[in-house]
Design an enzyme around this catalytic site. Structure first.
Site, short mmCIF file in Angstrom:
data_model
loop_
_atom_site.label_atom_id
_atom_site.label_comp_id
_atom_site.label_asym_id
_atom_site.label_seq_id
_atom_site.Cartn_x
_atom_site.Cartn_y
_atom_site.Cartn_z
N ARG A 187 -13.26 20.78 5.88
CA ARG A 187 -12.87 19.65 6.23
C ARG A 187 -11.38 19.24 5.64
O ARG A 187 -10.37 18.65 5.97
CB ARG A 187 -13.88 18.39 6.02
N GLU A 201 -15.26 9.50 16.55
CA GLU A 201 -14.38 9.41 15.41
C GLU A 201 -14.24 7.97 14.87
O GLU A 201 -15.04 7.17 15.39
CB GLU A 201 -13.06 10.25 15.70
N MET A 202 -13.27 7.69 14.04
CA MET A 202 -13.34 6.36 13.62
C MET A 202 -11.91 5.76 13.51
O MET A 202 -11.78 4.68 12.73
CB MET A 202 -14.12 6.50 11.97
N GLU A 203 -10.92 6.11 14.01
CA GLU A 203 -9.59 5.66 13.73
C GLU A 203 -8.86 5.47 15.20
O GLU A 203 -7.82 4.60 15.13
CB GLU A 203 -8.81 6.46 12.92
N ARG A 240 -6.30 16.07 2.61
CA ARG A 240 -6.00 17.16 3.64
C ARG A 240 -4.28 16.75 3.74
O ARG A 240 -3.62 17.73 4.06
CB ARG A 240 -6.53 16.41 4.88
N GLY A 294 -7.11 11.65 7.74
CA GLY A 294 -7.77 10.50 7.06
C GLY A 294 -7.78 10.80 5.46
O GLY A 294 -7.49 9.94 4.86
N ARG A 312 -2.71 4.06 -4.94
CA ARG A 312 -4.29 4.15 -4.66
C ARG A 312 -4.62 5.65 -4.45
O ARG A 312 -5.75 5.84 -3.85
CB ARG A 312 -4.71 3.27 -3.56
N ARG A 362 -2.49 11.11 14.52
CA ARG A 362 -3.75 11.35 13.87
C ARG A 362 -4.27 12.73 14.03
O ARG A 362 -4.13 13.33 15.18
CB ARG A 362 -4.88 10.30 14.18
N VAL A 363 -4.40 13.52 13.02
CA VAL A 363 -5.08 14.92 12.93
C VAL A 363 -6.25 14.84 12.02
O VAL A 363 -6.14 14.58 11.11
CB VAL A 363 -4.05 15.79 12.43
N GLY A 364 -7.29 14.73 12.82
CA GLY A 364 -8.64 14.48 12.15
C GLY A 364 -9.64 15.28 12.44
O GLY A 364 -9.70 16.36 13.43
N SER A 365 -11.05 14.74 12.29
CA SER A 365 -12.20 15.44 12.66
C SER A 365 -13.01 14.39 13.49
O SER A 365 -12.62 13.52 13.73
CB SER A 365 -13.10 15.75 11.33
N HIS A 422 0.81 -1.17 -0.09
CA HIS A 422 0.06 0.03 0.16
C HIS A 422 0.78 1.31 0.03
O HIS A 422 0.18 2.32 -0.10
CB HIS A 422 -0.96 -0.04 1.16
N SER A 432 -15.93 19.10 13.94
CA SER A 432 -16.61 19.24 12.59
C SER A 432 -18.00 18.98 12.58
O SER A 432 -18.73 19.66 11.72
CB SER A 432 -15.83 18.43 11.25
N ASP A 433 -18.34 18.28 13.63
CA ASP A 433 -19.82 18.07 13.40
C ASP A 433 -20.33 18.13 14.96
O ASP A 433 -19.45 17.75 15.92
CB ASP A 433 -20.38 16.65 12.93
#
Length: 238
Positions: A218, A180-182, A25, A21, A44, A88-91, A5, A204-205
């Site tokens: 985002r 969040e998801m990670e 970004r 993610g 990918r 991780r830098v995310g939302s 990957h 973000s939400d």
């Protein structure tokens, strides 16, 4: 030394890698905050870059959406490229009333509905926590900057849609700040390979009010969080 990957050569990733993610970004972060930037992988269209922030070598790479995707990239970065700090830098979606859009969170731990860490931990419940030294660095820097941060537990979920109707109420009751998801997977991998991990999030939400940032914000926003995180990790401001 390509992996299934990641197409980078040996040594092309820095010891510290930011993991947004969204690969776009990652591109935005690299072009906005780093100098002497090189795109080191694009398999990918999951873009990865290495450059310098105030003289210190830093990488940034998209991790995809959800724990399985994040786990693939985090594992390969650590196992094959020698990355020592995964950030991780995310939302996230807030579930506490006091949080507002664009607030910055430090996820010092992550509960989850995923079975990934339980499998990794032999069927037992694993306490998925950020690396204390990284949390301390961020909080110390926040004190220096007199910047307010929310610090606490998040909930890493496998499901973006169709959550149980009482889930938000349950999370509120247990003191969870946001969804969040990670993060839970990232912390599990870091523990397995004895490296450091941290999750920094921007709201973000808001799952109570229904407020949300537009998609462009985002992708290209979260500038304050990213600049703060880079400065805290390196001890230097832009």
């Amino acid at each position: 030394m390509a992996t299934p990957h990641i197409s980078a050569s040996e040594g092309q990733f820095a010891a510290t890698c930011l993991l947004p993610g969204d690969p776009l970004r990652a591109k935005y972060i690299a072009e906005t905050f780093l100098t002497d930037v090189e795109c080191v992988t694009a398999v990918r269209n999951m873009l990865g870059y290495t450059g310098y922030f105030q003289g210190q070598r830093i990488s940034v790479m998209g991790s995809g959406m959800g724990m399985p995707s994040c786990a693939i990239y985090a594992t390969e970065l650590v196992r094959y490229y020698g990355v020592q700090r995964l950030v991780r830098v995310g939302s996230c979606g807030a579930v506490q009333k006091e949080l507002k859009l664009n607030d910055v969170l430090v996820a010092n731990s992550a509960s989850t509905d995923s079975n990934m860490n339980k499998v990794r931990f032999g069927g037992f419940d694993f306490a998925a926590c950020a690396s204390p030294r990284l949390v301390q660095s961020v909080l110390n820097f926040a004190d220096q900057r007199r910047k307010a941060l929310a610090v606490g537990q998040v909930f890493s979920t496998d499901s973006f849609y169709d959550s149980p109707h009482d889930q938000v109420e349950r999370l509120q009751r247990m003191g969870v700040l946001a969804v969040e998801m990670e993060a839970a997977a990232l912390y599990g991998i870091a523990a397995s390979y004895q490296v450091q991990a941290l999750t920094m999030l921007t709201v973000s939400d808001h799952l109570l009010t229904g407020e949300q940032l537009p998609s462009e914000a985002r992708q290209n926003g979260f500038t304050e969080m990213v600049e703060f995180t880079l400065s805290a990790l390196t001890g230097k401001s832009s």
